[in-house]
Motif scaffolding. Structure first.
Motif, mmCIF file in Angstrom:
data_model
loop_
_atom_site.group_PDB
_atom_site.id
_atom_site.type_symbol
_atom_site.label_atom_id
_atom_site.label_comp_id
_atom_site.label_asym_id
_atom_site.label_seq_id
_atom_site.Cartn_x
_atom_site.Cartn_y
_atom_site.Cartn_z
ATOM 1 N N LEU A 1 -8.085 1.313 -1.301
ATOM 2 C CA LEU A 1 -7.659 -0.065 -1.580
ATOM 3 C C LEU A 1 -8.411 -1.055 -0.699
ATOM 4 O O LEU A 1 -8.684 -2.186 -1.118
ATOM 5 C CB LEU A 1 -6.154 -0.193 -1.377
ATOM 6 N N GLU B 1 -6.306 7.994 2.807
ATOM 7 C CA GLU B 1 -7.237 7.861 1.686
ATOM 8 C C GLU B 1 -6.858 6.688 0.788
ATOM 9 O O GLU B 1 -7.724 5.944 0.319
ATOM 10 C CB GLU B 1 -7.275 9.154 0.864
ATOM 11 N N VAL B 2 -5.575 6.550 0.528
ATOM 12 C CA VAL B 2 -5.113 5.430 -0.300
ATOM 13 C C VAL B 2 -5.495 4.113 0.356
ATOM 14 O O VAL B 2 -6.014 3.193 -0.298
ATOM 15 C CB VAL B 2 -3.591 5.507 -0.526
ATOM 16 N N ARG B 3 -5.231 3.988 1.654
ATOM 17 C CA ARG B 3 -5.546 2.748 2.365
ATOM 18 C C ARG B 3 -7.044 2.452 2.333
ATOM 19 O O ARG B 3 -7.461 1.303 2.108
ATOM 20 C CB ARG B 3 -5.044 2.843 3.807
ATOM 21 N N LEU C 1 -7.554 8.109 -7.591
ATOM 22 C CA LEU C 1 -7.134 6.761 -7.191
ATOM 23 C C LEU C 1 -7.734 5.711 -8.119
ATOM 24 O O LEU C 1 -7.083 4.719 -8.458
ATOM 25 C CB LEU C 1 -7.552 6.496 -5.743
ATOM 26 N N ALA D 1 1.139 4.156 -2.907
ATOM 27 C CA ALA D 1 0.832 5.546 -2.589
ATOM 28 C C ALA D 1 1.979 6.486 -2.909
ATOM 29 O O ALA D 1 1.755 7.688 -3.111
ATOM 30 C CB ALA D 1 0.473 5.673 -1.107
ATOM 31 N N LEU E 1 1.867 9.612 -5.474
ATOM 32 C CA LEU E 1 0.520 9.970 -5.921
ATOM 33 C C LEU E 1 0.088 11.340 -5.403
ATOM 34 O O LEU E 1 -0.827 11.954 -5.970
ATOM 35 C CB LEU E 1 -0.496 8.917 -5.459
ATOM 36 N N SER F 1 -10.136 12.118 -3.095
ATOM 37 C CA SER F 1 -9.245 11.698 -4.184
ATOM 38 C C SER F 1 -9.705 10.410 -4.859
ATOM 39 O O SER F 1 -8.918 9.747 -5.535
ATOM 40 C CB SER F 1 -7.823 11.507 -3.637
ATOM 41 N N SER F 2 -10.966 10.068 -4.711
ATOM 42 C CA SER F 2 -11.470 8.798 -5.254
ATOM 43 C C SER F 2 -11.246 8.686 -6.760
ATOM 44 O O SER F 2 -10.792 7.651 -7.262
ATOM 45 C CB SER F 2 -12.961 8.655 -4.936
ATOM 46 N N ALA G 1 -2.045 9.156 2.841
ATOM 47 C CA ALA G 1 -1.912 7.713 3.002
ATOM 48 C C ALA G 1 -3.213 7.075 3.474
ATOM 49 O O ALA G 1 -3.567 5.968 3.057
ATOM 50 C CB ALA G 1 -0.779 7.406 3.990
ATOM 51 N N VAL H 1 0.839 -1.197 0.000
ATOM 52 C CA VAL H 1 0.000 0.000 0.000
ATOM 53 C C VAL H 1 0.877 1.251 0.000
ATOM 54 O O VAL H 1 0.616 2.216 -0.740
ATOM 55 C CB VAL H 1 -0.945 -0.014 1.215
ATOM 56 N N VAL I 1 -1.443 11.802 -2.601
ATOM 57 C CA VAL I 1 -2.717 11.575 -1.918
ATOM 58 C C VAL I 1 -2.421 11.151 -0.489
ATOM 59 O O VAL I 1 -1.498 10.366 -0.261
ATOM 60 C CB VAL I 1 -3.547 10.494 -2.640
#
Length: 517
Positions: free
Chosen positions: A297, A292-294, A404, A283, A286, A400-401, A290, A279, A288
């Motif tokens: 995903l 939000e990335v988590r 991503l 990330a 990007l 940030s959907s 962290a 993860v 973005v």
């Protein structure tokens, strides 16, 4: 300071290596690569880790660690360097056989080394112990930190929140298993049984072809040196394939972010897991946050788990399609024999290179091409459904959907280096080529039929959209409605016949000449 890893419910703290911590490399929870065979160290290194993997394998026939010392054959350079250290380069196999005949002790040592190789290779077409050890070693090549208690908590919370969001976008129930944080080595261990199922049919064909081709290159005298010569060649082929597969699986563990990231259900059951190191790597760059990335995903992982758990036939359908493809594999043995004829027997890496060069690429039959198209369509439908429902679940909750979503789409479309290697070994590309069309199809279907009607398409394999439907996703819903209306008319007619009503009789037409008088 990061929390130290807490023991799992099924883990005895005493089983950990001395000095193990959150940064212990090569862990399956801190355990070393090759720990299944008792080798390795707390740092993830293993004996011979600096060598080419096949050099380690072939050193069993020479003077490597644990193998007999064959330096008595000094006039020929010794067998101790067979793994690419000078060994048999330029040596005539017939001359070697004559030399061994003059030295019974060396002959006995060679026989012992051969027996050691055969005993470690097992009975199948792949040396799975070697594959497992190399996969773990590759996974830990640059460190494989065990997830900390903080990692575990963050992953579990992300998966729980993602499931709450998904409840509003699909009627398929959430997976029952708790979310897990995995190291790369844990991903290897969890997915290896499925890789075995996918790879063994291909490996059996390759091993047979390699052993036959290599045996043809040996002098007659050497073929008769031992009754198990054919088995030795098969063991060598199985070990070479095991080495390649192990490196590919280990490489994939460094590219994936979750249990279902490859697209096919590699883990049985409803397990959901994220790899914190994967993860973080995804990330990187990007821009973005962290968290939000988590969360994004985690939503993808939870959506995959819902689909595979809520559609019980789907996992067997996907894996069965791969197996149908593998059952029809045919290889060009003439091409293999030509390649083997040019291989340097003192350079095991040459055979490893041949494996990835297309020499062993199967020839596709019409049946295989049909199976491949079914698999590509099914993979696209799975990834398209996940893409659509995750977008619906996160578009209003994660700023940030959209970014991503696009990053994941591009990543899934191109694949990583290890995924390309795996495609060469298994003979299949496990990437959804038509993800965007499939996502559009599910969106249109939901607009026309609602969430329940969209998910009802998964009720049976025969109801799945086809490749032709992906060509025209906007027309799928109307075609499905027309087909259902026609089916309803047929059902109504059959029901009427069963009640004995029969179809209504057409009106009688007047006889010629009849008319009003």
């Amino acid at each position: 300071m990061p929390d130290s890893p807490s023991p799992r419910p099924d883990e005895d703290p005493q089983d950990r290596a001395p000095g193990e911590g959150s940064s212990a490399a090569g862990s399956g929870r801190g355990s070393t690569p090759g720990s299944g065979s008792g080798s390795g160290s707390g740092s993830g290194s293993a004996p011979g880790a600096g060598q080419d993997p096949l050099s380690q394998l072939f050193s069993a026939l020479g003077g490597g660690a644990g193998a007999p010392d064959l330096s008595a054959l000094g006039g020929l350079g010794g067998l101790g360097g067979l793994g690419g250290q000078g060994g048999l380069a330029g040596v005539d196999p017939t001359q070697l056989f004559e030399q061994l005949q003059k030295d019974p002790q060396a002959m006995a040592q060679v026989a012992a080394a051969v027996q050691q190789l055969m005993s470690s290779a097992g009975d199948g077409p792949v040396n799975w112990q070697l594959a497992q050890d190399l996969a773990r070693q590759t996974a830990a090549a640059e460190g494989d930190p065990a997830p900390t208690s903080s990692d575990e908590r963050e992953v579990a919370e992300a998966l729980r929140l993602a499931d709450l969001w998904l409840d509003a976008t699909t009627d398929l129930p959430a997976a029952s298993a708790a979310g897990r944080a995995w190291s790369r080595a844990e991903w290897v261990e969890a997915t290896l049984p499925t890789w075995k199922r996918l790879a063994e049919p291909v490996a059996a064909s390759v091993a047979d072809a390699v052993s036959a081709a290599m045996a043809e290159q040996l002098p007659e005298e050497m073929r008769q040196m031992a009754s198990g010569a054919g088995a030795v060649m098969r063991s060598v082929g199985g070990s070479v394939f095991g080495a390649q597969l192990g490196q590919a699986v280990g490489g994939l563990s460094r590219e994936v972010v979750s249990a279902t990231d490859v697209g096919i259900p590699l883990v049985a059951g409803s397990t959901t897991a994220l790899l914190p190191t994967g993860v973080a790597a995804f990330a990187d760059g990007l821009g973005v946050p962290a968290e939000e990335v988590r969360l994004f995903l985690a939503a993808r992982e939870a959506a995959h788990a819902r689909l595979f758990a809520g559609v019980p036939w789907l996992r067997g359908h996907l894996l069965g399609t791969v197996e149908a493809y593998a059952r029809g594999i045919t290889l060009d043995t003439g091409r293999i024999e030509d390649a083997v004829r040019t291989l340097d027997p003192s350079d095991p890496s040459a055979l490893q290179e041949a494996l990835s060069s297309g020499v062993f690429e199967p020839e596709r039959t019409p049946a295989q091409q049909a199976a491949l198209e079914r698999l590509e369509t099914a993979l696209a439908l799975v990834e398209g459904w996940v893409d659509h429902v995750v977008d619906a679940a996160t578009s209003r909750t994660l700023p940030s959907s959209a970014a991503l979503r696009e990053a994941v789409r591009r990543r899934r479309a191109t694949g990583g280096p290890a995924e390309h290697v795996m495609a060469g070994l298994v003979g299949l590309e496990l990437r959804p080529r038509r993800l965007r069309e499939a996502s559009r199809l599910w969106s249109v279907t939901e607009d026309a039929r609602g969430t329940a009607g969209r998910d009802a398409v998964w009720a049976h394999p025969d109801l799945l959209p086809t490749a032709a439907d992906l060509d025209d996703p906007d027309g799928f819903a109307s075609r499905r409605s027309d087909a259902e209306a026609a089916d309803a008319d047929v059902d109504a007619a059959l029901e009427a016949l069963l009640r004995g009503e029969g179809p209504a009789a057409p009106p009688e037409s007047p006889e010629p000449g009849d008319g009003p008088r």
